[in-house]
Design a protein around this motif. Sequence first.
Motif: not given
Length: 576
Positions: A512-530
């Motif tokens: 993810l660090q290698d493929r993350f592009d600040p000009e075309r950002p794709v972000s993870f929003f994680i909701i974990a239960f328990g």
Amino acid sequence: MSTGRHRLASPTAATTRRVVRSPLGITAIVVALVAVAAILVPVGLNALGCSETRYMRVSTTQSMAPVLREAASEFNSTSPSYGGECVYAQVDEIAPHRIMSAISGGRPGDSTIAPHVWVPESSAWVELARVSAEGAHGIETDPPSLASSPVVMTAPEDTQGLPGGSEAPWTTLLPDERDPERQVVMVDPNRGADGMAVMYAVRDHLGTGDAADTDMTDFVRDVQQDSAFGEIDLSTFYSGSDAAQERVDPLVVVPEQAVVDHNTTRPDDAPGLEAFYPEEGTVGLDYPYVTTTEEPHMRSAAADLYEVVAAEAYRTRMQDLGFREPDGSSSDALEGQSGIVADEPEVHGDLTGDALVDAVNDWNRLSMPSRALVLADTSVHMQGGLDGGSSRIEAAREAARTGLQLFPDETDMGLWMLSEELGADGRDEAADLHQLGATDDGDVTRRQELAEVADGIAVEGGESRLYDNMLEAFNEIQDNYHEDKINSVIMLTAGVDDGSSDISHQELVEALQDRFDPERPVSFFIIAFGDGADEAELQAIASATSGSSFVTDDPDEIGDIFLSSISRRLCVPDCD
């Protein structure tokens, strides 16, 4: 891709347009009259000895246009000539954001709408236009003001739930402060300085930080669906009709002049309005007279038109329409006006520079449509219970329902179920990415289809293949990135992989660090239960994409978590 049992068919465009056309004869007559009018003026001026006739384009607001048209008529009646060129002033109403773009867009002289004279409602537009080299090159630095009007909140007199007296804090606009619940209507900040003023005031009150960003997100998402794309016509909200009387009156943010104009011209069955002046101070709109051309003859013509419109007769005309003097002081026309305080309100000049840009950027980032792929963990780890008795899978269902309610129709959303029981890839791609407001061949929207699927989310058993599918989901969004949307992956999970993936946690983070592009950002929003979730591992995944991760035992927190996640778009791609 697996052949999921919950797969939804791709919606098709099912909108039908009704086109109304004018009869051919009427259209021809109208076109002919416009053409004749455009020809007769230059011909008439040429007969007076002009070697050439040119139009001086004047652009202004709807509220100021009547005065400028009258002034332009007086100017034209003198048949002004400059160096043998006759000049004819023509006044148009064009939205200020369009003029700003035309002036600062690189070649303003070639634009069909770039004016020679510009009278927007606020010098804020001039400052924005001057940000570009092209805009700075052609615009004068200190244009004179024709009039002024403070930004106010307005509602019918004696409206329930609003402060008594003529003042109200800006916080009256916030969702939690409205009792009873009511609409707040404001101009989109991209299209009106009064909208910019609201965003500045709300941000100034909320401050900065994660909690403030969450509250700002709540505010923007609440008001954006009712925001206006141009000057607000108050008669459309307070018409006096039966339908208007049956609903709670909205609170509308407008220039004071709009309130005066409504109260002066309203029909007998429409309510009179009261202006509420912000306690913390407001922004004064100053209606600058801006010369935007460097051509000597046109600059001379613009200066002469200014002398006409600045004369006493037109100042009085502006005051009759509800404007104040350029310095903010009252006029005889405001004295005794119902719902108006003639004394000069407290105004500040803070809506400049970085604050101006930040106000618009906050709105744009929070109101920009989303493109989100939702991953719902249905592995054996989702069976466990949470504090309060509900299970993780029940919390996931509730989170999916909440998410569907929060996102507008323009959102592209898809859904994958995760479990090794769902096929070799460990997932069921239940719904491809499509707009929530889109319909199938019938009347069922994608939102309704997804709601039905969300209600059926159940534990499938087996392991989650969590890390493999998170990387696949990231690649799916990145490979199909949309520039005009916020692109993200939303994860609802127990947060346990247990070695079921082909890649490790560390390999996922590094990828993810290698493929993350600040000009075309794709972000993870994680909701974990328990308490089975590894909070540190999930946070590392989210941080690699400038996203966010939350672990909760309380299903009642889901709404706040979603708002907090959405607010992260204010800092992407530079979130801590």
